[in-house]
Motif scaffolding. Sequence first.
Motif, PDB file in Angstrom:
ATOM      1  N   THR A 287       0.433  -1.056   0.225  1.00  0.00           N
ATOM      2  CA  THR A 287       0.104  -0.074  -0.309  1.00  0.00           C
ATOM      3  C   THR A 287       0.973   1.257   0.010  1.00  0.00           C
TER       4      THR A 287
ATOM      5  N   MET B 279       2.763   1.399  -2.917  1.00  0.00           N
ATOM      6  CA  MET B 279       1.433   2.150  -4.444  1.00  0.00           C
ATOM      7  C   MET B 279       1.199   3.631  -4.383  1.00  0.00           C
TER       8      MET B 279
ATOM      9  N   SER C  35       2.201   6.074  -7.263  1.00  0.00           N
ATOM     10  CA  SER C  35       1.242   7.704  -7.284  1.00  0.00           C
ATOM     11  C   SER C  35       1.754   8.483  -7.402  1.00  0.00           C
TER      12      SER C  35
ATOM     13  N   SER D 188      10.334  -2.731  -8.394  1.00  0.00           N
ATOM     14  CA  SER D 188       8.825  -3.729  -8.073  1.00  0.00           C
ATOM     15  C   SER D 188       9.280  -4.689  -6.581  1.00  0.00           C
TER      16      SER D 188
END
Length: 419
Positions: free
Chosen positions: A36, A39, A43, A117
């Motif tokens: 979370t 991400m 963003s 990642s």
Amino acid sequence: MLFSRRQRTRRRGERGNLAVVTGLIAIPVAMIVVITIEMVSLSSEKARMQAAVDAAALAGARELAVAGGSARNANGFAETFAMNQVSDLSPRIAMTFTASQNSNGGFQVAGVGLRGSFFGNMVPPGGFRIEVNAVAEALNQAPLCVLALPENEDDEAEPSGLSVILNSSVQATNCLVHSNGNMQTEGKGVVTAGTIQASRTATGTGFTPAANSGALRVADPFRGRTIKRANACSGTPSAALEVNGSSVFTLPAGVHNRIVLVQGSGKLILGAGEHYFCRSFAVRGNGSLTGDNVVMMFDDDATFNATESSIIALTGRTTGDWAGFVIVTTRDNEEDMEISSSFVDKLLGTIYLPNAELLINAAGSVAEDSKWSVVVAKEIALDRNARLVINTDYTGSGVPVPIGVGDKKLSGNGTRLRQ
């Protein structure tokens, strides 16, 4: 309460099972928290890259909105501009930005970022790929009407490309005033234009609107032109041409290897065509210099001076290789071209002094009666009460505007993002 041995054993087993279950649950919960956070960070980074290409596309569109923009490296300028906006992200994101000009008039900047990642870039394979894109368009194009071309952009001691001091002013309401070096106003000096910008610094409070510093350099729009005429001034000079008293003299076009002096109330009329001057040219007293469909070209050591109460009214060439020009110096001419008369009402056309200084210190308006004027010079200096007026009525004149400057104005104004 007392428990039997069997009950105590069962309770220890239950506690152990609970610890195992808790541990098994904690691992995915922790992973969810980490994912979370990542991400959200991803963003945020994409949003910043998008903002960078938006700003770069607008900056590139503004550059193209200036006459001659296609001759400059607006693409490289926009790519560097975008990278500078997000340079702090480079340690964790490998970014590239590419700018291009669309066939439909838009200016596009695209960005790609590669970011690590999870599980050694296995999820997703190869890492996260961030793609952003922006297209901007110019709603107007500002005619380039004043351009200063200092010789060395890296020389810290380089004098200002444009200097407006004391009570002098430049009035160029509908066009662009640009210096590839510095720009300054002092005292009550004023520069009023559609857009004002300097590639280095702009100092002083006399700019309307505010001047932009650090702008992309504008290439000399006429750098490919051959000006000097080989051996034109190699012969023995002729006797000086002096137009005195109340005499009137018409000078045919051609090479003039002699000093020219207009004084008293003498009147010199230039015949239509190209006039190439090898020596000094001066108009003083109440003398007058007039000419239609003419260009005055000055060799390496030739000077031009309009002083005292002299009258100057010149209209540039309408045809030929020098159509649109009115005064030109060779590239080796580093002399001062001086206008200190208050009666220089018409200079219709382009003044091009690639390595010379235009000095205007007249106590009055210069070029005010011209339909349009363009000044491109190494240095431009105004002082005392001089007032240089740059009009932009390009369609109202029979003198064509040279490619690279002048009228490329469209309707509306400003820039906008198309996507």
